[in-house]
Structures are given as structure tokens and as C-alpha cells.
Design an enzyme around this catalytic site. Structure first.
Site, PDB file in Angstrom:
ATOM      1  N   ARG A 442       0.809  -1.224   0.000  1.00 25.21           N
ATOM      2  CA  ARG A 442       0.000   0.000   0.000  1.00 25.21           C
ATOM      3  C   ARG A 442       0.837   1.267   0.000  1.00 25.21           C
ATOM      4  NH1 ARG A 442      -3.178  -2.916   3.807  1.00 25.21           N
ATOM      5  NH2 ARG A 442      -2.101  -1.803   5.490  1.00 25.21           N
ATOM      6  N   ASN A 445       4.252   2.314  -3.594  1.00 25.35           N
ATOM      7  CA  ASN A 445       3.939   3.120  -4.766  1.00 25.35           C
ATOM      8  C   ASN A 445       2.464   3.499  -4.688  1.00 25.35           C
ATOM      9  OD1 ASN A 445       3.615   4.283  -7.277  1.00 25.35           O
ATOM     10  ND2 ASN A 445       4.688   2.697  -8.402  1.00 25.35           N
ATOM     11  N   HIS A 449      -0.996   2.115  -6.488  1.00 25.25           N
ATOM     12  CA  HIS A 449      -1.931   1.510  -5.538  1.00 25.25           C
ATOM     13  C   HIS A 449      -3.297   2.194  -5.591  1.00 25.25           C
ATOM     14  CE1 HIS A 449      -3.900   1.495  -1.535  1.00 25.25           C
ATOM     15  NE2 HIS A 449      -3.661   0.209  -1.617  1.00 25.25           N
ATOM     16  N   SER A 480      -1.318  -6.908 -10.830  1.00 29.66           N
ATOM     17  CA  SER A 480      -0.068  -6.176 -10.690  1.00 29.66           C
ATOM     18  C   SER A 480       1.132  -7.056 -11.016  1.00 29.66           C
ATOM     19  CB  SER A 480       0.049  -5.629  -9.264  1.00 29.66           C
ATOM     20  OG  SER A 480       1.250  -4.923  -9.093  1.00 29.66           O
ATOM     21  N   HIS A 484       3.889  -6.494 -14.137  1.00 28.35           N
ATOM     22  CA  HIS A 484       5.336  -6.454 -13.902  1.00 28.35           C
ATOM     23  C   HIS A 484       6.060  -7.511 -14.729  1.00 28.35           C
ATOM     24  CE1 HIS A 484       4.229  -3.977 -10.417  1.00 28.35           C
ATOM     25  NE2 HIS A 484       5.499  -3.622 -10.336  1.00 28.35           N
TER      26      HIS A 484
END
Length: 589
Positions: A442, A445, A449, A480, A484
Site C-alpha cells: 500500500r 507506490n 496503488h 499487478s 510487472h
């Protein structure tokens, strides 16, 4: 004699008068200083008391409970005591949960405030000293081994060898986002008004809203399909272009990150303004009134910032969309808090520090990673060398984490926020004090977030309900992790899901096992240890696979070679074969 005694008496009297005069001057200066201090303290106390009085007066201007609130309370109490027969009430039914909205306000980044303290500022000077030492170490090593000082800019030149093509592709992405996304949404928002039937009388407003006409449903579904097709094409063409042109690693990462950023910005714009256009259509067709929208959303008074407090138009102006594309946030609003002016000296300082952090990361990689893995052979795939390589990469991996955090999340975003006069600089929080992985996710970033929470978690929670809260949470983590891994896989040219497994599997399991709210510092030590070991493992495994694909022959042909790690099936090669393979690939890093 008399004259001499008279002169001595006069000199002593003059000295006494001068001493008394200095004493009077010191006393007067002290009294003047004391009066100045008292006047300053009294003026500050008066200002403070006036501010408190003004705040109290403003808070007392409105009654604690207005008549409208009293009427609403009596209505709720009456409905709770005597429920209407025409309504089906369920006493076991819980009220829907209210999700807090993102509130933008003027605030600095945490490091900006911390670096005002000299003790914290010294930590930054320590990192600068480490950069200088690593820089000199590389230069002196080249001087002794090669006989000349070479700062190894060949890798940097290779990574930026096609800057013009990279910028051209970025312009295509930017133009398609500006032209296609905004104009398509503008056409949909205004054209759908022609398909909404207008109520003939004011009594229809109080009636239950009728179903949408078939033409309006077909129109909305058509544009939804167009939006999905645009996302698919926006994902396909940049990837096809960078693979066909064989972009280097850095330019690939830049294009892929900008591609993801434009997609997240586009979705935020559409997601925030689609309800605006629908609500504007209902108001323009006299299905509901503005007062009805205010009564239906009693909690909106808590949040002063919304994408559209009252929709005056179905689509915002293009200038607002253009500002949003460059603003350092992924949450769309029609307006943001702005600073009064741009401090260009501050912008230059932040950009200079960003470049310094980039060089720091580059020399860390060149000094600690490249000499270990550049001549990869199958002998590296042993338990002993594997464990030692991970431990050796732990320290440079941690330093790379600090470089990425300080260079991008602090310097880069603050520089753009200053140029755009964007006042909300909370791009991260105190992630270094996290005692759980959920707290770290949290606070690491906040920009990403907020987007995941607003447009993924909230929507999944509303669709699935409270019962499937873990499913909504894992959807955020899984998405997420996929993004990535998508960037890393296409940037490196192979699929090696180390980050995905650490993020989507081990991280989620740790979130379920570890306590979410605890003040035990041992968990903070565990978070830091896990970060260091995980970063060392990523740096080691990705480097091994990269150089294995440069030094080892293919064992599989076709697309399957992209997904199977070549480092696991690498055969022994002599040094001549390794150098020949690296020369043919033009990737001797």
C-alpha cells in the site's frame, strides 16, 4: 603638581563616565531586545488566537444538526419502527460498504520534509559517497587491467542507440491516446443523448425508471466492444514493433511502461466519466433531477473532490484530459490542487539527482553483476554457486531498489509535479516502516496503488460482494504481478516468472499468514530480509538466464524456446565459443 593631579582626576572621571555610558548603552540595548521579543511573542499569540477564533466561528455558523438532517433522521426512525408494507425489508441485510475516495490536497513528499533535517540529509550524502567510490573503483580497475580509463559507456550507448525510433513510437502512443480515446468517448457521450427518450411530463420523474431502449443498449455495447478492441490493438502494435526492430533493454522498458501508463490513464478517464455521461443523459431526459442525485448520495458531502460533482456536460474538456495525461497521478479529476508558481531550480535539482541515481544503478550492475555472469557456463547451475550468487547479489540488489525508489518515485515524479504545478506530492508513504506485506504494497507506490484500489479492487468488491473479499484482493495482486512480468519478459526477451512467483504466490501467502496490524519490529526486520533476498534472487536468476541466452546454443526451436529457461539446459562451451556467440549477438554487456 596641582596640574598633574587635576589631569589625573579628570581622566579618571572621564573613564568613570565612559564606563557608566557603556553600562547605560548595554542596559538600553537589552531592554530594546526584550521589548522586541515580547512584541513578537504577543503578535504571534494574537495571530494564533485570531485563527482559533475564526475557525470556531466558522464551525458555529451552521447548527450541529440542521432541520433537513432532523427530518431525515425522523424519516429513518419512522421507517425503522414502522416499515412500509410495499417495501421488502430484510433485517439481516447489511448496508453497502462505502469506499473512501481519493482526496487530493497540497502536501509534500515524505523525503522532501525529512531531507530538511541535517541528520537525514547526511544519509543521502553517504549514498553519493558510495557512488563516487564505485565510480573510481571501475575507473582504477580499467586503468590497471586495460591501461586506460574507460567508464564503460558502451552499454549505455547500446541501450540508447535508437532513441529517435523510440521517441517516434512514443509519439504514436501519445497521439492515439489523445485522438482515439478522447474523441471516441466524446462521440459516445454526446451521440447517446439522441437515443434517450425524453419524459413527457414531470410526473414521470417520480416514477420507477423504465428499461433502456434497445437502440441505446446496442449503442452502448457497440462502443464497449470498440473500447476493448482498442485496448487489444494498443497492446499488440507496440510489442510487435519493438520485437521486430529488436529494441535494446532500456528503450523496451521505456516503451512498455509508457504503454501501460497510457492504458491506465485511458481506463481511469473512461471509468470516471462514463457514469458522468450516463447521469447527464438521465438528467437531460428528465428521468431524474439534480436534487434526486444529491438525495441518492448522502455521503458525497464528505468528499469535496469528485470527478463530476454535478455533470454540466457529458464529457470534460480536452485540456483537462491532456493535463491528466502528464500529471503524476492515475486517478482522473477535472481539477487538482495547484501551486502558485514553478521552481525551476528545484526541477533541475530533481532531474540531476534522477540522472545520478540512474548512473548509480548502472555502475552497481557493471561492478557487481556483469563480472560474475557474463561468461556463463553450465557449471554455474550448482547449489553452491547458486546460493553464493544470490548472497553476492543481495547488497547490489538492495542498492538498486533504493536507486529506483529515490530516482523515480521521488526525483522524477517530483520534477514533473513541479513543472505542472501539481500540489499533491504523496507518491509514496513510509514503506520502510512496514511490518506486513500488505502495508508495504500500500505504501511503496501510492500512485499505482490508488489506481488498483479505485478501478480494480472496488469494482471487483462491488461485483462479487463482501463474501469474496479475498478474491478481490488477489485479483489486484495477480493483475499487478502480471503487468510487472509482462514488462520484464518483453524487455529481456524471455519468460522467466521469478518476480511473478515472488509477488503473486509467496507475497500473497505471506499476507495471509503474517499479522496485518502489529507494532512488533521483528516483522519489519522480516520484511527487509525478504526484500533483500528476493531482490538478490531476481538479480541473480535474470542475469544467469540473460547470459545463458547469449552464450549457450538453443535446445528448442520455435516459440517454446521463449518460455523454457535456457540456463537449465546449457551445455559446456569453451571460451572461444562463448566469445564468438557473444560477438554474433552484439550483446556483450
Amino acid at each position: 603638581m596641582a596640574t598633574t593631579e587635576k589631569r589625573s582626576h579628570e581622566s579618571s572621571a572621564n573613564a568613570e563616565f565612559r564606563r557608566v555610558d557603556r553600562t547605560v548603552q548595554i542596559y538600553n540595548a537589552t531592554e530594546h531586545l526584550r521589548s522586541d521579543i515580547l512584541n513578537y511573542i504577543s503578535s504571534r499569540l494574537e495571530e494564533f488566537s485570531s485563527e482559533i477564533k475564526q475557525t470556531a466561528d466558522n464551525s458555529l455558523k451552521e447548527p450541529v444538526i440542521s432541520p433537513m438532517d432532523l427530518a431525515a433522521i425522523h424519516k429513518i426512525e419512522s421507517e425503522a419502527v414502522i416499515p412500509s408494507n410495499s417495501q421488502n425489508t430484510d433485517p439481516n441485510k447489511k448496508p453497502p460498504s462505502v469506499f473512501p475516495l481519493k482526496i487530493f490536497r497540497m502536501r509534500q513528499s515524505i523525503l522532501t520534509d525529512l531531507l530538511e533535517v541535517s541528520h537525514i540529509k547526511s544519509i543521502r550524502q553517504i549514498f553519493i559517497a558510495i557512488l563516487v567510490i564505485v565510480f573510481l573503483q571501475v575507473a582504477i580497475t580499467d586503468l590497471f587491467e586495460l591501461g586506460t580509463i574507460d567508464f564503460r559507456f558502451d552499454v549505455i550507448r547500446w541501450n540508447f542507440s535508437n532513441v529517435s525510433a523510440c521517441l517516434r513510437l512514443w509519439l504514436y502512443l501519445f497521439a492515439s491516446t489523445c485522438i482515439i480515446v478522447y474523441n471516441s468517448f466524446h462521440i459516445w457521450a454526446y451521440k447517446r443523448l439522441l437515443l434517450i427518450p425524453i419524459s413527457s411530463s414531470s410526473s414521470d420523474v417520480s416514477e420507477k425508471p423504465k428499461n433502456k431502449p434497445a437502440s441505446l443498449l446496442i449503442f452502448d455495447w457497440f462502443w464497449l466492444v470498440v473500447y476493448c478492441c482498442y485496448i487489444a490493438l494498443f497492446l499488440y502494435f507496440p510489442v510487435y514493433y519493438i520485437l521486430a526492430e529488436n529494441y535494446p533493454i532500456v528503450t523496451r522498458i521505456f516503451i512498455l511502461m509508457e504503454q501501460v501508463r497510457f492504458l491506465m490513464k485511458s481506463h481511469a478517464f473512461v471509468r470516471e466519466n462514463a457514469p458522468r455521461a450516463i447521469l447527464y443523459g438521465r438528467i437531460s431526459s428528465k428521468e431524474i433531477t439534480i436534487e434526486d442525485t444529491t438525495n441518492d448520495k448522502p455521503n458525497d458531502s464528505i468528499n469535496n473532490q469528485k470527478a463530476f460533482p454535478h455533470p454540466h456536460t457529458p464529457c470534460p474538456e480536452f485540456s483537462k484530459f491532456l493535463y491528466f495525461l502528464f500529471a503524476p497521478t492515475l486517478i482522473y479529476r477535472d481539477s487538482y490542487p495547484r501551486t502558485s508558481s514553478v521552481r525551476w531550480k528545484y526541477v533541475i535539482t530533481q532531474l540531476t539527482q534522477f540522472i545520478g541515481a540512474a548512473f548509480f544503478g548502472y555502475y552497481l550492475f557493471y561492478r557487481f553483476c556483469l563480472p560474475v555472469f557474463r561468461h556463463f557456463k553450465s557449471e554455474h547451475v550448482t547449489v553452491k554457486k547458486f546460493v553464493l550468487s544470490i548472497l553476492n547479489c543481495t547488497l547490489p540488489g538492495a542498492l538498486l531498489l533504493f536507486c529506483a525508489f529515490y530516482g523515480f518515485l521521488h526525483c522524477w515524479l517530483n520534477a514533473f509535479a513541479e513543472m505542472l504545478r501539481f500540489a499533491d506530492r504523496q507518491f509514496y508513504s513510509d514503506w520502510w516502516t512496514a511490518n506486513s506485506w500488505s502495508s508495504y504494497y500500500r505504501t511503496w507506490n501510492i500512485v499505482v496503488h490508488d489506481w488498483l484500489y479505485t478501478y480494480v479492487y472496488r469494482d471487483c468488491h462491488k461485483l462479487l460482494g463482501v463474501k469474496y473479499r479475498l478474491v478481490s484482493m488477489y485479483t489486484v495482486i495477480f493483475l499487478s504481478a502480471c503487468v510487472h512480468e509482462y514488462i520484464l519478459a518483453l524487455a529481456f526477451g524471455y519468460f522467466y516468472p521469478i518476480l511473478f512467483l515472488q509477488f503473486a504466490v509467496l507475497g500473497f501467502i505471506s499476507m495471509l499468514i503474517l499479522p496485518q496490524r502489529t507494532q512488533n519490529n521483528a516483522f519489519n526486520v522480516f520484511i527487509w530480509t525478504s526484500l533483500f533476498v528476493g531482490l538478490g534472487m531476481q538479480m541473480c536468476l535474470y542475469s544467469i538466464e540473460w547470459y545463458a541466452r547469449q552464450n549457450c546454443p538453443r535446445t528448442l526451436n520455435g516459440p517454446l524456446d521463449y518460455f523454457v529457461p535456457r540456463s537449465l539446459f546449457c551445455h559446456d562451451l569453451n571460451d572461444t565459443d562463448i566469445q564468438f556467440s557473444a560477438t554474433n549477438n552484439h550483446l556483450d554487456l
